[in-house]
Design an enzyme around this catalytic site. Structure first.
Site, PDB file in Angstrom:
ATOM      1  N   ARG A 156       0.771  -1.158  -0.098  1.00 31.68           N
ATOM      2  CA  ARG A 156      -0.043  -0.072   0.038  1.00 31.68           C
ATOM      3  C   ARG A 156       0.898   1.248   0.017  1.00 31.68           C
ATOM      4  NH1 ARG A 156      -2.978  -3.168  -1.155  1.00 31.68           N
ATOM      5  NH2 ARG A 156      -5.186  -3.810  -0.350  1.00 31.68           N
ATOM      6  N   ALA A 211      -7.414  28.494   4.567  1.00 33.88           N
ATOM      7  CA  ALA A 211      -7.087  27.056   5.413  1.00 33.88           C
ATOM      8  C   ALA A 211      -5.641  27.057   4.917  1.00 33.88           C
ATOM      9  CB  ALA A 211      -7.633  26.053   4.628  1.00 33.88           C
ATOM     10  N   GLU A 219      -3.594  31.219   9.690  1.00 36.31           N
ATOM     11  CA  GLU A 219      -3.692  31.366   8.475  1.00 36.31           C
ATOM     12  C   GLU A 219      -4.840  32.338   8.017  1.00 36.31           C
ATOM     13  OE1 GLU A 219      -2.647  29.618   5.896  1.00 36.31           O
ATOM     14  OE2 GLU A 219      -1.289  28.248   6.918  1.00 36.31           O
ATOM     15  N   PRO A 255      -8.459   9.005   3.068  1.00 38.13           N
ATOM     16  CA  PRO A 255      -7.855   7.745   3.945  1.00 38.13           C
ATOM     17  C   PRO A 255      -7.342   6.619   3.093  1.00 38.13           C
ATOM     18  CG  PRO A 255     -10.064   7.887   4.156  1.00 38.13           C
ATOM     19  CD  PRO A 255      -9.763   8.903   3.148  1.00 38.13           C
ATOM     20  N   GLY A 256      -7.971   6.304   1.788  1.00 39.84           N
ATOM     21  CA  GLY A 256      -7.418   5.269   0.893  1.00 39.84           C
ATOM     22  C   GLY A 256      -5.858   5.205   0.507  1.00 39.84           C
ATOM     23  N   GLU A 295      -3.545  12.234   5.848  1.00 36.81           N
ATOM     24  CA  GLU A 295      -3.731  13.851   6.495  1.00 36.81           C
ATOM     25  C   GLU A 295      -5.152  13.875   6.842  1.00 36.81           C
ATOM     26  OE1 GLU A 295      -3.839  18.000   4.130  1.00 36.81           O
ATOM     27  OE2 GLU A 295      -4.319  16.348   2.756  1.00 36.81           O
TER      28      GLU A 295
END
Length: 203
Positions: A55, A94, A111, A133-134, A138
């Site tokens: 992975r 952001a 920011e 999440p794959g 982050e």
């Protein structure tokens, strides 16, 4: 556990499900790229039956976003060019957690000031989420900011590169929700923050 009466799966109540910290073992890990902004590694994970699977894992810094709302219920959006998608996107202010030792709240305040020349008196964390999440570690946090004021001119940041070309917009909150639902605002962190704030208003 109670099976669904007609479809595959188990029935759950509102408080019974949550993300789990259960993880599969890693039998090998090789770093392919490393920089102050992100790294890329290849992990070999072992499933419960003993099978191994490679992975790719991208590790950027975490990020925060700020849903700043003025006294007229308008939210602050910044319009910024994003080269990977080749478009100017409407986003909440952001940024990444790239200052060592800085808290997420302090990063949010920084920011907001850097991208919009705005300070806030009141802060509330309204959402935590993971981006992709794959393949990525982050994690994001969205703060709602109120009690807004302008940063004094002498204290404002000199913006560079894409940020130098930013435009700041104040949009009525209801119109921002409509812009999300109509596909005119597509940045995922911005979409999540606006919709989370809308849900919190109706609870």
């Amino acid at each position: 556990m109670t099976p669904h009466p007609r479809l595959p799966g188990e029935l759950a109540d509102g408080d019974s499900l949550t993300d789990s910290d259960h993880s599969w073992p890693v039998s090998a890990s090789v770093t392919k790229y490393d920089s102050p902004y992100l790294s890329l590694r290849i992990d070999t994970i072992v499933d419960p039956a003993g099978g191994e699977h490679g992975r790719a894992v991208v590790q950027p810094n975490g990020a925060i976003a700020v849903l700043a709302i003025d006294e007229y219920d308008r939210i602050l959006l910044v319009e910024q060019y994003r080269h990977p998608v080749g478009r100017r996107l409407l986003e909440l202010p952001a940024g990444t957690l790239d200052v060592p030792g800085e808290s997420a709240l302090d990063a949010a305040a920084r920011e907001l000031a850097e991208e919009a020349d705005v300070a806030a008196e009141h802060w509330e964390s309204i959402l935590h989420l993971v981006a992709t999440p794959g393949y990525s570690t982050e994690a994001w946090e969205v703060f709602q900011a109120t009690g807004l004021s302008a940063v004094p001119h002498a204290d404002r940041t000199q913006r560079e590169a894409e940020e130098a070309d930013m435009v700041q917009w104040w949009l009525p909150f209801k119109d921002a929700v409509d812009a999300v639902l109509s596909g005119r605002i597509t940045d995922s962190l911005t979409v999540a923050g606006i919709l989370a704030a809308q849900v919190l208003r109706t609870r």
